[in-house]
Write a protein that holds these residues in place. Structure first.
Motif, PDB file in Angstrom:
ATOM      1  N   ILE C 132      45.475  53.238  54.768  1.00 46.18           N
ATOM      2  CA  ILE C 132      46.522  52.223  54.628  1.00 46.18           C
ATOM      3  C   ILE C 132      46.800  52.008  53.140  1.00 46.18           C
ATOM      4  O   ILE C 132      45.926  52.244  52.310  1.00 46.18           O
ATOM      5  CB  ILE C 132      46.102  50.890  55.289  1.00 46.18           C
ATOM      6  N   PRO C 133      48.005  51.562  52.794  1.00 45.06           N
ATOM      7  CA  PRO C 133      48.300  51.303  51.371  1.00 45.06           C
ATOM      8  C   PRO C 133      47.554  50.058  50.872  1.00 45.06           C
ATOM      9  O   PRO C 133      47.367  49.111  51.623  1.00 45.06           O
ATOM     10  CB  PRO C 133      49.813  51.081  51.351  1.00 45.06           C
ATOM     11  N   VAL C 134      47.137  50.112  49.619  1.00 40.18           N
ATOM     12  CA  VAL C 134      46.339  49.022  49.054  1.00 40.18           C
ATOM     13  C   VAL C 134      47.091  48.411  47.881  1.00 40.18           C
ATOM     14  O   VAL C 134      47.714  49.127  47.090  1.00 40.18           O
ATOM     15  CB  VAL C 134      44.957  49.538  48.606  1.00 40.18           C
ATOM     16  N   ASP C 135      47.068  47.079  47.775  1.00 35.44           N
ATOM     17  CA  ASP C 135      47.734  46.395  46.674  1.00 35.44           C
ATOM     18  C   ASP C 135      46.789  46.103  45.524  1.00 35.44           C
ATOM     19  O   ASP C 135      47.140  46.267  44.365  1.00 35.44           O
ATOM     20  CB  ASP C 135      48.337  45.084  47.165  1.00 35.44           C
ATOM     21  N   VAL C 136      45.583  45.616  45.840  1.00 36.67           N
ATOM     22  CA  VAL C 136      44.656  45.217  44.789  1.00 36.67           C
ATOM     23  C   VAL C 136      43.281  45.798  45.117  1.00 36.67           C
ATOM     24  O   VAL C 136      42.836  45.718  46.260  1.00 36.67           O
ATOM     25  CB  VAL C 136      44.559  43.679  44.677  1.00 36.67           C
ATOM     26  N   TYR C 137      42.651  46.391  44.115  1.00 38.40           N
ATOM     27  CA  TYR C 137      41.287  46.895  44.268  1.00 38.40           C
ATOM     28  C   TYR C 137      40.338  45.938  43.555  1.00 38.40           C
ATOM     29  O   TYR C 137      40.545  45.626  42.387  1.00 38.40           O
ATOM     30  CB  TYR C 137      41.139  48.283  43.659  1.00 38.40           C
ATOM     31  N   VAL C 138      39.302  45.488  44.242  1.00 37.97           N
ATOM     32  CA  VAL C 138      38.309  44.617  43.621  1.00 37.97           C
ATOM     33  C   VAL C 138      37.012  45.408  43.510  1.00 37.97           C
ATOM     34  O   VAL C 138      36.424  45.767  44.523  1.00 37.97           O
ATOM     35  CB  VAL C 138      38.067  43.340  44.467  1.00 37.97           C
ATOM     36  N   PRO C 139      36.545  45.717  42.290  1.00 42.96           N
ATOM     37  CA  PRO C 139      35.297  46.469  42.161  1.00 42.96           C
ATOM     38  C   PRO C 139      34.070  45.586  42.368  1.00 42.96           C
ATOM     39  O   PRO C 139      34.151  44.365  42.312  1.00 42.96           O
ATOM     40  CB  PRO C 139      35.365  46.997  40.731  1.00 42.96           C
ATOM     41  N   GLY C 140      32.942  46.242  42.585  1.00 47.80           N
ATOM     42  CA  GLY C 140      31.696  45.506  42.791  1.00 47.80           C
ATOM     43  C   GLY C 140      31.029  45.961  44.061  1.00 47.80           C
ATOM     44  O   GLY C 140      31.689  46.460  44.963  1.00 47.80           O
ATOM     45  N   ASP C 150      39.530  36.265  42.103  1.00 50.66           N
ATOM     46  CA  ASP C 150      40.372  36.818  41.048  1.00 50.66           C
ATOM     47  C   ASP C 150      41.311  37.874  41.615  1.00 50.66           C
ATOM     48  O   ASP C 150      42.492  37.921  41.257  1.00 50.66           O
ATOM     49  CB  ASP C 150      39.493  37.416  39.944  1.00 50.66           C
ATOM     50  N   GLY C 151      40.780  38.692  42.527  1.00 48.46           N
ATOM     51  CA  GLY C 151      41.627  39.704  43.138  1.00 48.46           C
ATOM     52  C   GLY C 151      42.783  39.081  43.898  1.00 48.46           C
ATOM     53  O   GLY C 151      43.923  39.563  43.827  1.00 48.46           O
ATOM     54  N   ILE C 152      42.502  37.994  44.600  1.00 49.18           N
ATOM     55  CA  ILE C 152      43.570  37.336  45.357  1.00 49.18           C
ATOM     56  C   ILE C 152      44.596  36.734  44.391  1.00 49.18           C
ATOM     57  O   ILE C 152      45.803  36.780  44.639  1.00 49.18           O
ATOM     58  CB  ILE C 152      42.982  36.263  46.288  1.00 49.18           C
ATOM     59  N   LEU C 153      44.119  36.207  43.260  1.00 51.55           N
ATOM     60  CA  LEU C 153      45.061  35.633  42.293  1.00 51.55           C
ATOM     61  C   LEU C 153      45.907  36.733  41.644  1.00 51.55           C
ATOM     62  O   LEU C 153      47.079  36.517  41.319  1.00 51.55           O
ATOM     63  CB  LEU C 153      44.308  34.817  41.241  1.00 51.55           C
ATOM     64  N   GLN C 154      45.314  37.918  41.449  1.00 51.39           N
ATOM     65  CA  GLN C 154      46.116  39.047  40.960  1.00 51.39           C
ATOM     66  C   GLN C 154      47.208  39.382  41.960  1.00 51.39           C
ATOM     67  O   GLN C 154      48.350  39.662  41.592  1.00 51.39           O
ATOM     68  CB  GLN C 154      45.223  40.277  40.763  1.00 51.39           C
ATOM     69  N   LEU C 155      46.811  39.333  43.241  1.00 50.27           N
ATOM     70  CA  LEU C 155      47.799  39.621  44.279  1.00 50.27           C
ATOM     71  C   LEU C 155      48.884  38.563  44.289  1.00 50.27           C
ATOM     72  O   LEU C 155      50.072  38.870  44.454  1.00 50.27           O
ATOM     73  CB  LEU C 155      47.097  39.690  45.643  1.00 50.27           C
ATOM     74  N   LYS C 156      48.473  37.311  44.033  1.00 53.42           N
ATOM     75  CA  LYS C 156      49.447  36.219  43.980  1.00 53.42           C
ATOM     76  C   LYS C 156      50.478  36.494  42.894  1.00 53.42           C
ATOM     77  O   LYS C 156      51.693  36.367  43.119  1.00 53.42           O
ATOM     78  CB  LYS C 156      48.716  34.909  43.685  1.00 53.42           C
ATOM     79  N   ALA C 160      54.438  36.978  43.515  1.00 53.63           N
ATOM     80  CA  ALA C 160      55.376  36.034  42.919  1.00 53.63           C
ATOM     81  C   ALA C 160      56.331  36.746  41.974  1.00 53.63           C
ATOM     82  O   ALA C 160      57.505  36.398  41.889  1.00 53.63           O
ATOM     83  CB  ALA C 160      54.612  34.940  42.188  1.00 53.63           C
ATOM     84  N   LYS C 161      55.854  37.730  41.259  1.00 55.93           N
ATOM     85  CA  LYS C 161      56.694  38.427  40.278  1.00 55.93           C
ATOM     86  C   LYS C 161      56.607  39.923  40.524  1.00 55.93           C
ATOM     87  O   LYS C 161      55.937  40.647  39.786  1.00 55.93           O
ATOM     88  CB  LYS C 161      56.225  38.092  38.869  1.00 55.93           C
ATOM     89  N   PRO C 162      57.275  40.392  41.559  1.00 61.55           N
ATOM     90  CA  PRO C 162      57.163  41.825  41.874  1.00 61.55           C
ATOM     91  C   PRO C 162      57.650  42.711  40.734  1.00 61.55           C
ATOM     92  O   PRO C 162      57.197  43.838  40.602  1.00 61.55           O
ATOM     93  CB  PRO C 162      58.022  41.990  43.128  1.00 61.55           C
ATOM     94  N   GLN C 163      58.539  42.161  39.869  1.00 56.57           N
ATOM     95  CA  GLN C 163      59.051  42.999  38.786  1.00 56.57           C
ATOM     96  C   GLN C 163      57.941  43.376  37.807  1.00 56.57           C
ATOM     97  O   GLN C 163      58.048  44.366  37.084  1.00 56.57           O
ATOM     98  CB  GLN C 163      60.207  42.311  38.061  1.00 56.57           C
TER      99      GLN C 163
END
Lengths: 156, 366, 173
Positions: C132-140, C150-156, C160-163
């Motif tokens: 499946i396509p992935v938007d954010v990778y969180v290492p660990g 933090d990963g969820i906030l990156q996604l936020k 919010a600003k797709p550009q």
């Protein structure tokens, strides 16, 4: 348990089945009894039901792939009396089949299915001998030494 | 027009919030009554046994972390002791005590997850929040000792990774001092809840004979009235130096499996207190060669994990890597009882039965 | 007369301060990024850290993402927490397909990102992005709850600003 009765039990067992070979293991001090495959069920049945042994617990059941044979290992315990024993038998790789012990220890059901799944040992008479961990249709038995990893799929 | 009834099949999992991971249970139902329940495993089968054959002995420790990831300290301990038996390594006194402290704290943390999950599975989100809150205190201690919250790699072959400092010991003592109050809170909030009690009492019974026959171990076996605990009956490490009770249930219903675990937590806290009191000074690591080559041979070592009897079967051919690495996982064996636990009960009790069986899929599927 | 003028001035002032002129895309992005509904889908060890993130101490509810849904049809965020095996892959793909659009995926932990310590195993998918396509990778291994947040906030930020993410070269993919 103050007295170690395992040597006595092993001597008695070898008396019953002269084809057995017994040896002490260095690592954990457990006595290992090696039986020929055609006699393994009789030996295990004796260990399970006969009076001085009463090995009512099957601790572990697995197999090891050696270059020339597949070795199936049973670790048995007696919860009632506290003694323990490892029993081994070897089968040829081409025709790896042994009688099931689910009749003696119902606990063996999953362990035998796993051994069949990962090492390709067939247990005849098992109520439901299918793959347990890998999906149906998986090719090969990964814990065999000659199993080669499938190539990694290229696309993401 | 005639009416008829028939048995139908319901698939539960592998994506279901009540199955604790990727367990799949295929239920045959007659109305609300379960006719049979077949567990379908392998959705988390990662092939650890095969991977271990191409790793050195020390490199395998992190994989044991990921077997029973709720009690990684205990799994580390079992594996390292098996290798120490194989290679005849003596562990320093202080390391032995630290191992016991970590393993018993790990047991409490693991049982707290059990408590959290059974609370939320039966509809009480509050219970989950409380158990997670208190588990965080243990994770903070582990974090201080080794820098990880869940997968520790702390117990190593020949000792432990690093010594603990005064802050850790003080934190552990404070936690133990608070622990009775924590337990009181759980008993008041969860055990004392009438709905909770009647959901668990007399449901999903596996009696003494069947529990032994099915090879159940750990709290599930003790709940059925079998007084077995490897820490006491076959002491490994230095467990023979501590005095503790082995909680035993009566009939092996859901409630017994619950209350046995709750009592075990108190016993574990007592063991940690004894170990903290007797903690000697000294080194925490034996002299272990950088490249460990155990002599050819094999070993089967079993320890009492929070979920039951964990056994490691290692065959060495004298090289740096094991020839065969096999794990006897308690959760895997315990799942054999799913059918027996659920058969004849109501469909709503399936979730409760799975919760009290407390499987960890990382361990089941290996 | 002067009174009416003052009223009129105040009304004009009020109107000017309370109207925002913006694009529909921005409003949708703002709304969506602040109310993600994650799917309760744990695969392995990371799922426990995901639960920890939702529990009291780390309190994912501070950000508005605590509404974990057991059904994919009600969720718009799939956190793949843990190791994905080839046996599980079709199930995860179906879960993803059952989620309504718009939807996002976070690969939580090394296993979900790359296969982690099991990457060379015969049964493990070396990264959920095979499926499946992935938007954010969180290492660990596993990531701490803070890392997941933090990963969820990156996604936020991405929603919010797709550009911001448009035209960014994704190396090695």
């Amino acid at each position: 348990m103050a007295v170690n009765i395992e040597p006595v039990l092993v001597r008695y067992l070898v008396g019953l089945f002269p084809s057995l070979a017994a040896a002490d293991r260095a690592g954990d001090g457990l006595t290992v009894v090696t039986a020929p495959p055609e006699e393994i069920y009789a030996v295990l049945k004796t260990l399970r039901h006969e009076e001085p042994f009463s090995m009512d617990t099957l601790g572990d059941l697995t197999a090891v792939d050696y270059p020339d044979r597949l070795e199936v290992v049973y670790h048995l315990y007696s919860a009632a009396c506290g003694h323990k024993l490892a029993v081994k038998t070897s089968v040829a790789k081409g025709a790896a089949a042994l009688p099931t012990v689910t009749g003696l220890w119902p606990a063996a059901e999953f362990a035998e299915r796993e051994t069949y799944d990962l090492l390709g040992v067939t247990f005849t008479g098992h109520p439901n001998l299918t793959r347990i961990l890998l999906p149906e249709g998986f090719e090969g038995h990964p814990l065999r030494k000659d199993y080669s990893l499938p190539p990694r799929p290229a696309t993401r | 027009m005639t009416t008829r009834t028939e048995v139908y099949t319901l698939n539960m999992g592998p994506q279901h919030p009540g199955t604790h991971g990727v367990l799949r249970v295929i239920l045959e139902l007659d109305g609300e009554t379960v006719v049979s329940a077949t567990p379908e495993l392998g959705y988390l089968h990662r092939g650890i046994e095969k991977l271990a054959e191409s790793r050195t002995y020390a490199q395998i420790i992190p994989y044991t972390d990921r077997l029973d990831y709720l009690a990684a300290m205990n799994t580390n301990l079992g594996y390292c002791q098996a290798v120490e038996k194989l290679a005849t390594i003596e562990v320093p006194e202080r390391a032995e005590y630290l191992r016991v402290i970590m393993a018993e704290l790990g047991r409490i943390a693991s049982h707290l997850i059990f408590l959290a999950s059974i609370a939320i599975d039966l509809g009480g989100t509050t219970g989950m929040m409380y158990a997670f809150r208190d588990r965080e205190r243990i994770l903070d201690l582990f974090d201080a000792a080794c820098g990880a919250r869940m997968t520790f790699n702390y117990i190593r072959i020949g000792g432990v990774m690093a010594d603990v400092d005064e802050a850790f010991l003080g934190g552990a003592r404070t936690f133990l001092a608070d622990f009775p109050a924590i337990m009181d809170e759980y008993h008041g909030l969860i055990s004392g809840n009438e709905i909770f009690y009647y959901r668990l009492k007399d449901s999903s019974v596996v009696g003494r004979e069947r529990a032994l026959a099915l090879g159940l171990t750990g709290p599930c076996l003790r709940a059925a009235g079998v007084d077995v605990d490897l820490r006491r009956d076959e002491p490994y490490g230095i467990y023979d130096r501590f005095s503790f009770k082995v909680p035993v249930g009566e009939k092996g219903d859901n409630w017994d499996r619950y209350i046995v675990r709750m009592e075990e937590m108190e016993e574990s806290a007592s063991i940690v207190a004894q170990a903290l009191g007797a903690l000697p000074d000294g080194p925490v690591m034996a002299k272990v060669p950088k490249i460990l080559k155990p002599p050819p041979g094999e070993v089967y070592h079993r320890v009492e994990n929070p979920r039951g009897e964990l056994g490691f079967y290692i065959v060495s051919d004298g090289s740096t890597k094991p020839y065969r690495f096999h794990v006897r996982r308690p959760s895997f064996q315990n799942l054999l009882a799913v059918d027996e636990l659920c058969r004849g009960g109501k469909i709503a009790d399936v979730v409760a039965a799975l919760a009290t069986l407390d499987p960890v899929m990382g361990e089941v599927d290996c | 007369m002067t009174l009416r003028t003052a009223e009129e001035t105040a009304a004009r002032e009020l109107l000017r301060e309370n109207f925002i002129l913006t694009s529909l895309e921005t409003v949708l992005g703002w709304a969506r990024s602040n109310s993600l509904w994650p799917l309760t889908s744990g695969l392995a060890c990371c799922a426990i850290e995901m639960m920890s993130a939702a529990a009291g101490r780390f309190d994912l509810a501070r950000f508005g993402y605590e509404v974990f849904r057991p059904s994919p049809r009600q969720a718009d965020l799939l956190i793949t927490a843990g190791t994905l095996t080839w046996k599980m892959a079709p199930v995860l793909k179906r879960l993803y397909e059952q989620m309504p659009e718009p939807k996002w995926v976070i690969a939580m932990g090394s296993c979900a990102s790359t296969g982690g310590p099991f990457a060379d195993s015969y049964s493990v998918v070396p990264g959920v992005d095979y499926v499946i396509p992935v938007d954010v990778y969180v290492p660990g291994c596993p990531p701490r709850p803070e890392a997941l947040i933090d990963g969820i906030l990156q996604l936020k930020a991405k929603i919010a600003k797709p550009q911001l993410t448009r035209g960014v070269v994704r190396y090695g993919r």
